[in-house]
Design an enzyme around this catalytic site. Structure first.
Site, short mmCIF file in Angstrom:
data_model
loop_
_atom_site.label_atom_id
_atom_site.label_comp_id
_atom_site.label_asym_id
_atom_site.label_seq_id
_atom_site.Cartn_x
_atom_site.Cartn_y
_atom_site.Cartn_z
N SER A 158 -6.86 17.39 -0.85
CA SER A 158 -7.85 16.83 -1.76
C SER A 158 -9.27 17.04 -1.22
CB SER A 158 -7.54 15.35 -2.01
OG SER A 158 -8.27 14.83 -3.08
N ASP A 229 -1.98 17.75 -11.89
CA ASP A 229 -2.90 16.95 -11.07
C ASP A 229 -3.95 16.33 -11.99
OD1 ASP A 229 -4.83 15.99 -9.26
OD2 ASP A 229 -4.36 17.57 -7.81
N HIS A 262 -1.09 14.80 -8.12
CA HIS A 262 -1.99 14.81 -6.96
C HIS A 262 -1.27 14.23 -5.73
CE1 HIS A 262 -5.95 15.45 -5.30
NE2 HIS A 262 -5.98 14.23 -4.80
#
Length: 286
Positions: A158, A229, A262
């Site tokens: 991320s 995501d 995610h």
């Protein structure tokens, strides 16, 4: 251990809840420090960043490579160190730092651990060059004392992936955004569910330098992203891979994970292990 626990605490949106529970008691102090550093008693706008605890996973076998692994927004180095220790990569030393706690525009100025400030995921949004450079320099410093015969790299998830990619571009250019020389010769870069900060103008910066173009073309990069995501949308991973490609990063692999959000999954981490083993020429990793 399940890999998917990194969907919590690392996401740009979920991190708000993490921040509320972990940092509420220090909000006032941090806010006052932030105000003091930026507005009081100084004519400079330079901020100071206090990085958190660094966790190290020692290699179980012959030390052949060292990788700094960077967590996502609102997370810390500890949770990733536990996952990385479980991977079948006995020749890698993992260094897992913790980002500074700072106000984050995306969270309305609420403070949490972040490698740099971010307001929105947009190619048109402003880049926090000072924050990016400060974190990139901290990461490079962690690698600066490694033995000369040990290969070094940076990876992350991320926002940590975004930081790893910014370090990759700094390595290729030979300098940080502020012009100071970048001191580390990276061997590999890995970015999971992330994006590329500072993509505007990257191609032009690299094309004007023979050395930068050579370094970009020879640096192996692995990117991977889930198609579902909803925190860092898949399109940002795709755009980042495209921006790096056209800027001259030809040694780039982009992996797509259908239906994944995610977070990381075992298949993804298995492919990271295989890729690192091949690119680093590791012995006896299986």
């Amino acid at each position: 251990m399940s890999y998917s626990h990194h969907s919590m605490g690392s996401g740009l949106l979920l991190s708000l809840y993490y921040s509320l529970s972990h940092f509420a008691s220090s909000t006032l102090l941090i806010a006052l420090n932030f105000i003091d550093a930026n507005f009081l008693g100084s004519r400079t706008t330079r901020r100071s960043f206090d990085f958190g605890r660094t966790h190290v996973v020692r290699p179980k076998g012959k030390h052949q490579a060292t990788i700094v692994w960077l967590h996502g927004l609102g997370d810390n180095g500890s949770s990733w160190s536990q996952l990385l220790e479980s991977l079948p990569l006995p020749n890698i030393k993992w260094i897992c730092p913790t980002a500074p706690t700072r106000p984050v525009a995306l969270l309305g100025g609420f403070p949490c651990t972040a490698w740099f400030d971010v307001g929105e995921l947009s190619e048109d949004g402003p880049d926090d060059w000072e924050g990016l450079d400060a974190s990139a320099a901290h990461i490079a410093n962690l690698l600066s004392t490694e033995p000369s015969d040990v290969k070094v790299g940076i990876g992350g998830f991320s926002m940590g992936a975004a930081m790893a990619l910014y370090s990759a571009t700094s390595c290729a250019l030979g300098r940080y955004g502020n012009g100071n020389p970048y001191p580390i010769n990276l061997t590999v870069v890995v970015g999971l569910s992330g994006w590329l900060p500072g993509s505007r103008g990257l191609r032009n910066k690299i094309e004007v330098s023979h050395e930068a173009a050579r370094r970009a073309a020879s640096l192996p990069i692995l990117l991977s992203h889930g198609t579902c995501d909803d925190v860092v949308p898949f399109k940002f991973g795709e755009k980042s891979a495209h921006s790096l490609n056209i800027a001259g990063f030809q040694y780039l692999t982009f992996k797509t994970y259908e239906g994944i959000g995610h977070y990381t999954v075992p298949k993804e981490m298995d492919e990271v292990c295989n890729w690192l083993t091949a690119r680093l020429g590791l012995e006896g990793s299986r």
